[in-house]
Scaffold this motif. Structure first.
Motif, PDB file in Angstrom:
ATOM      1  N   ALA A 213      44.069  56.027  56.114  1.00  0.00           N
ATOM      2  CA  ALA A 213      44.654  57.369  56.110  1.00  0.00           C
ATOM      3  C   ALA A 213      44.554  58.047  54.749  1.00  0.00           C
ATOM      4  N   ALA A 214      43.480  57.742  54.013  1.00  0.00           N
ATOM      5  CA  ALA A 214      43.291  58.361  52.701  1.00  0.00           C
ATOM      6  C   ALA A 214      41.831  58.215  52.301  1.00  0.00           C
ATOM      7  N   GLN A 215      41.300  59.245  51.669  1.00  0.00           N
ATOM      8  CA  GLN A 215      39.936  59.145  51.166  1.00  0.00           C
ATOM      9  C   GLN A 215      39.889  58.320  49.888  1.00  0.00           C
ATOM     10  N   TYR A 216      40.910  58.488  49.049  1.00  0.00           N
ATOM     11  CA  TYR A 216      40.957  57.781  47.778  1.00  0.00           C
ATOM     12  C   TYR A 216      42.229  56.939  47.698  1.00  0.00           C
ATOM     13  N   ALA A 217      42.154  55.877  46.925  1.00  0.00           N
ATOM     14  CA  ALA A 217      43.306  55.003  46.736  1.00  0.00           C
ATOM     15  C   ALA A 217      44.170  55.515  45.592  1.00  0.00           C
ATOM     16  N   THR A 218      45.470  55.449  45.771  1.00  0.00           N
ATOM     17  CA  THR A 218      46.380  55.754  44.674  1.00  0.00           C
ATOM     18  C   THR A 218      46.347  54.601  43.673  1.00  0.00           C
ATOM     19  N   PRO A 219      46.820  54.810  42.451  1.00  0.00           N
ATOM     20  CA  PRO A 219      46.878  53.687  41.498  1.00  0.00           C
ATOM     21  C   PRO A 219      47.659  52.499  42.051  1.00  0.00           C
ATOM     22  N   MET A 220      48.746  52.762  42.780  1.00  0.00           N
ATOM     23  CA  MET A 220      49.521  51.664  43.354  1.00  0.00           C
ATOM     24  C   MET A 220      48.688  50.876  44.347  1.00  0.00           C
ATOM     25  N   VAL A 221      47.944  51.568  45.209  1.00  0.00           N
ATOM     26  CA  VAL A 221      47.139  50.885  46.214  1.00  0.00           C
ATOM     27  C   VAL A 221      46.024  50.091  45.544  1.00  0.00           C
ATOM     28  N   ARG A 222      45.399  50.659  44.527  1.00  0.00           N
ATOM     29  CA  ARG A 222      44.346  49.922  43.819  1.00  0.00           C
ATOM     30  C   ARG A 222      44.914  48.651  43.185  1.00  0.00           C
ATOM     31  N   GLU A 223      46.112  48.761  42.638  1.00  0.00           N
ATOM     32  CA  GLU A 223      46.748  47.594  42.017  1.00  0.00           C
ATOM     33  C   GLU A 223      47.017  46.504  43.054  1.00  0.00           C
ATOM     34  N   GLN A 224      47.510  46.884  44.214  1.00  0.00           N
ATOM     35  CA  GLN A 224      47.798  45.891  45.251  1.00  0.00           C
ATOM     36  C   GLN A 224      46.513  45.293  45.814  1.00  0.00           C
ATOM     37  N   ALA A 225      45.470  46.097  45.947  1.00  0.00           N
ATOM     38  CA  ALA A 225      44.185  45.571  46.418  1.00  0.00           C
ATOM     39  C   ALA A 225      43.637  44.547  45.434  1.00  0.00           C
ATOM     40  N   LYS A 226      43.759  44.842  44.150  1.00  0.00           N
ATOM     41  CA  LYS A 226      43.273  43.899  43.139  1.00  0.00           C
ATOM     42  C   LYS A 226      44.070  42.608  43.174  1.00  0.00           C
ATOM     43  N   ALA A 227      45.374  42.709  43.430  1.00  0.00           N
ATOM     44  CA  ALA A 227      46.211  41.507  43.501  1.00  0.00           C
ATOM     45  C   ALA A 227      45.786  40.604  44.648  1.00  0.00           C
ATOM     46  N   VAL A 228      45.281  41.188  45.735  1.00  0.00           N
ATOM     47  CA  VAL A 228      44.815  40.395  46.876  1.00  0.00           C
ATOM     48  C   VAL A 228      43.436  39.803  46.621  1.00  0.00           C
ATOM     49  N   GLY A 229      42.668  40.414  45.711  1.00  0.00           N
ATOM     50  CA  GLY A 229      41.343  39.878  45.396  1.00  0.00           C
ATOM     51  C   GLY A 229      40.218  40.882  45.463  1.00  0.00           C
ATOM     52  N   TYR A 230      40.537  42.164  45.619  1.00  0.00           N
ATOM     53  CA  TYR A 230      39.513  43.203  45.721  1.00  0.00           C
ATOM     54  C   TYR A 230      39.405  43.949  44.386  1.00  0.00           C
ATOM     55  N   GLU A 231      38.307  43.743  43.703  1.00  0.00           N
ATOM     56  CA  GLU A 231      38.086  44.415  42.428  1.00  0.00           C
ATOM     57  C   GLU A 231      37.596  45.846  42.620  1.00  0.00           C
ATOM     58  N   HIS A 232      37.097  46.167  43.821  1.00  0.00           N
ATOM     59  CA  HIS A 232      36.493  47.480  44.037  1.00  0.00           C
ATOM     60  C   HIS A 232      37.005  48.104  45.337  1.00  0.00           C
ATOM     61  N   VAL A 233      37.349  49.376  45.268  1.00  0.00           N
ATOM     62  CA  VAL A 233      37.731  50.186  46.415  1.00  0.00           C
ATOM     63  C   VAL A 233      36.525  51.036  46.804  1.00  0.00           C
ATOM     64  N   LEU A 234      36.263  51.123  48.101  1.00  0.00           N
ATOM     65  CA  LEU A 234      35.134  51.908  48.590  1.00  0.00           C
ATOM     66  C   LEU A 234      35.637  53.184  49.244  1.00  0.00           C
ATOM     67  N   SER A 235      35.386  54.312  48.598  1.00  0.00           N
ATOM     68  CA  SER A 235      35.738  55.607  49.162  1.00  0.00           C
ATOM     69  C   SER A 235      34.490  56.193  49.831  1.00  0.00           C
ATOM     70  N   PHE A 236      34.372  57.511  49.890  1.00  0.00           N
ATOM     71  CA  PHE A 236      33.202  58.149  50.497  1.00  0.00           C
ATOM     72  C   PHE A 236      33.143  59.594  50.043  1.00  0.00           C
ATOM     73  N   ASP A 237      31.963  60.184  50.113  1.00  0.00           N
ATOM     74  CA  ASP A 237      31.811  61.586  49.749  1.00  0.00           C
ATOM     75  C   ASP A 237      31.339  62.448  50.916  1.00  0.00           C
ATOM     76  N   VAL A 238      31.000  61.839  52.046  1.00  0.00           N
ATOM     77  CA  VAL A 238      30.586  62.587  53.231  1.00  0.00           C
ATOM     78  C   VAL A 238      31.465  62.162  54.400  1.00  0.00           C
ATOM     79  N   ASP A 239      32.231  63.116  54.941  1.00  0.00           N
ATOM     80  CA  ASP A 239      33.117  62.851  56.081  1.00  0.00           C
ATOM     81  C   ASP A 239      32.773  63.832  57.201  1.00  0.00           C
ATOM     82  N   PRO A 240      31.921  63.410  58.157  1.00  0.00           N
ATOM     83  CA  PRO A 240      31.535  64.315  59.242  1.00  0.00           C
ATOM     84  C   PRO A 240      32.568  64.427  60.353  1.00  0.00           C
ATOM     85  N   ARG A 241      33.698  63.728  60.220  1.00  0.00           N
ATOM     86  CA  ARG A 241      34.820  63.823  61.166  1.00  0.00           C
ATOM     87  C   ARG A 241      34.387  63.514  62.606  1.00  0.00           C
ATOM     88  N   ASP A 242      33.666  62.436  62.760  1.00  0.00           N
ATOM     89  CA  ASP A 242      33.251  62.037  64.110  1.00  0.00           C
ATOM     90  C   ASP A 242      34.435  61.620  64.962  1.00  0.00           C
TER      91      ASP A 242
END
Length: 300
Positions: A213-242
């Motif tokens: 439910a978000a195109q970009y991660a907030t700093p809090m979400v990035r911090e929690q993702a890193k704590a689980v083991g994800y060093e990188h968040v994947l966003s997007f620049d093209v949203d065709p709303r399929d």
């Protein structure tokens, strides 16, 4: 009173006490039922604004469930119960190393290149999901599927199907709720529960996390993702709303009018329009000299 009669009375009293004690234990033994999945990292965070979803068609989630009692083990010929045989997870396919300087959140790759990443939110009808994978495979395209954990609970076979087709798997939270509105503990639980499913089914938690439910991660979400083991968040620049189910021709137009070298496109499984439009999208990318690759290949 004879000694024999005293013995009988004492035995009767002991039996009565044992019966009362047994009844008390039975009444206290009924506690709160556990989750059906004992391997979950953390408790379900509860409902957090389920209206704020990127894909309105997705209605994931888990209802309460009681753990079933364990079946008795079969005895061996020697009289000992059979030991549980652990099942080793499959060996995950190797991923290319990321280029030095890859940011913590990737919205697009190198603009000077000709690669693009078609990312797909993993949920919905498994028949449509399989049809989308097959449409990509028939043209040699590789997708990056950001999978919803509760979908894997319903369709666990899809994890290996995605990887066996040469595609990449990532984490798109457990229940596809508005992760930006959660507390840090709730957000971490959403990420960790999906990671546990991926680890159990494929042998790896995957490289990428994408917030729900978000195109970009907030700093809090990035911090929690890193704590689980994800060093990188994947966003997007093209949203065709399929997820709004446009016609296949309109979806094709939206993608091809917006995509360029390095783009990360956000598509969705579970929508017939996406299945119908993908062959024409891939043909259009080829005519433009663009090559669909996985997110890791885009950033390698």
């Amino acid at each position: 009173m004879t000694a024999d009669r005293r013995t009988v009375l004492r035995a009767t009293a002991r039996l009565a006490a044992l019966a009362a004690s047994s009844g008390l234990l039975a009444a206290c033994g009924t506690g709160t039922p556990r989750r059906a999945d004992p391997g979950a990292f953390a408790a379900h965070p509860g409902t957090v604004d389920p209206q704020h979803t990127t894909d309105p068609a997705w209605s994931g989630g888990e209802g309460p469930a009681s753990a079933a009692p364990a079946a008795p083990e079969e005895p061996q010929p020697g009289g000992e119960p059979a030991a549980a045989q652990p099942t080793a997870p499959p060996t995950p396919p190797p991923l290319p190393p990321l280029a030095p300087g890859t940011p913590a959140e990737v919205a697009y790759g190198p603009r000077t290149g000709k690669n693009v990443a078609l990312t797909v939110h993993g949920s919905g009808d498994p028949k449509l999901a399989t049809a989308l994978l097959e449409a990509a495979e028939q043209r040699g395209a590789k997708l990056t599927v950001m999978v919803v954990g509760s979908w894997l609970d319903q369709q666990p076979q899809m994890a290996r199907r995605i990887l066996d087709g040469g595609h990449e798997l990532g984490n798109h939270t457990q229940n596809h709720l508005n992760i930006s509105a959660m507390t840090p503990d709730q957000a971490r639980a959403e990420i960790a529960q999906c990671a546990e499913r991926l680890q159990r089914l494929t042998g790896s938690i995957g490289r990428w996390f994408r917030p729900s439910a978000a195109q970009y991660a907030t700093p809090m979400v990035r911090e929690q993702a890193k704590a689980v083991g994800y060093e990188h968040v994947l966003s997007f620049d093209v949203d065709p709303r399929d997820y709004n189910d446009p016609s296949a021709a309109e979806l094709q137009r939206r993608v091809l009018n917006s995509v360029r070298g390095g783009s990360v496109v956000a598509l969705h499984m579970g929508h017939q329009c996406t299945v119908d439009a993908l062959p024409a999208i891939l043909d259009g990318l080829a005519k433009a000299g663009l090559k669909p690759v996985t997110a890791s290949q885009l950033c390698a």
